[in-house]
Design an enzyme around this catalytic site. Sequence first.
Site, PDB file in Angstrom:
ATOM      1  N   LYS A 195      10.671   5.145   2.127  1.00  0.00           N
ATOM      2  CA  LYS A 195       9.742   4.418   1.257  1.00  0.00           C
ATOM      3  C   LYS A 195       9.829   2.949   1.648  1.00  0.00           C
ATOM      4  CE  LYS A 195       8.918   3.397  -3.616  1.00  0.00           C
ATOM      5  NZ  LYS A 195       9.295   3.761  -4.976  1.00  0.00           N
ATOM      6  N   LYS A 248       6.264   7.161   2.652  1.00  0.00           N
ATOM      7  CA  LYS A 248       5.387   6.428   1.744  1.00  0.00           C
ATOM      8  C   LYS A 248       5.355   4.963   2.123  1.00  0.00           C
ATOM      9  CE  LYS A 248       5.313   4.923  -2.977  1.00  0.00           C
ATOM     10  NZ  LYS A 248       6.089   4.698  -4.149  1.00  0.00           N
ATOM     11  N   TYR A 313      -4.330  10.412  -5.026  1.00  0.00           N
ATOM     12  CA  TYR A 313      -5.197  10.249  -6.198  1.00  0.00           C
ATOM     13  C   TYR A 313      -6.564  10.887  -5.954  1.00  0.00           C
ATOM     14  CZ  TYR A 313      -1.425   7.065  -7.214  1.00  0.00           C
ATOM     15  OH  TYR A 313      -0.168   6.562  -7.419  1.00  0.00           O
TER      16      TYR A 313
END
Length: 327
Positions: A195, A248, A313
Amino acid sequence: MVEEFWRFRRLRMNAIVRNMVAETVLTKNDLIYPLFVIHGEKVKNPVKSMPGVYQMSIDVLVDECKSIVDLGIPAIILFGIPDHKDPMGSDAYSENGIIQRAVRAIKKEVKDLVIITDVCLCEYTSHGHCGILDGEIIDNDKSLEIYSKIALTQVQAGADMVAPSDMMDGRVQKIRRTLDEHGYVNVPIMSYSAKFASSLYGPFREAAQGAPKFGDRKSHQMDYRNTDEAVREAEQDILEGADIVMVKPAGMYLDIIHRVKTNFQVPVAAYQVSGEYAMIKAAGEKGWLDEEKVMIESLFAIKRAGADLILTYFAKDIAKLIDKGVI
Ligand code: PBG
Ligand code: ZN
């Protein structure tokens, strides 16, 4: 065949043939949909910088989960917005915390949905940092104690999988041990392994209200100039017991996804983060890009790089396009 007779275009002339020879596929089983849960009743607050994304109270969330199952999306990842924050982030590991209550409510009413819970403290701490502070520095090992409590209470509430996103060292092992000691040997860990300290999380911090009150996250999230370190982060998490490793953000980190996937024989997830979503949405709203086409292309790129799973999303939009036969 002699080189000069080779024509790449033969297999590109017809849509059916193009589909037959396409290497990369995107299916509903690849999708994980992020959701934000907040206190109250009948609450559905739009997140300004993420059109189509809402903070939802538990009642609204449960209905949303039903429609997600109807769309054929297999999994959600839950983020909580507590109504009370303190330096220890105690709502995150309370039996009656926002996530624990949400998970219980969904489990009661919705079948056939994998509930993944994000394990982090930044939404719950008054200072907005992803751990317990000692002065202005996050105390790694003290934070691990809290993370294992968060994961355990989430699983006790019914979470099917936990996803530690804090980037402290040793958290996967600590969480794995704790879950095993309590008999949850079959609950997988999806670790946010690589990340990066990215500027693409801006809209999420509006959605989850977890921006740091001072400083940044560079003392624990990765420096985006590095790739070897990302491979070692993934390796370490796998050794500690991670079942799925995550990269990510996704779209600007395709090289990392590819390296992690080619180095290890475990499922790789990629998180197409809030900023990636916001950029595509904004350009689409302005009429500068074809939102739908760019969305599809962005997800195929992530799969092509080697991701097995995508947190996005856009999951609902993609599922609808799959139903329509567009994908
Ligand atoms: C919590 C967390 C963040 C995101 C997922 N989990 C924010 C952060 O690290 O600041 C970002 C997701 C997104 O931008 O969509 N640590
Ligand atoms: Zn955090």
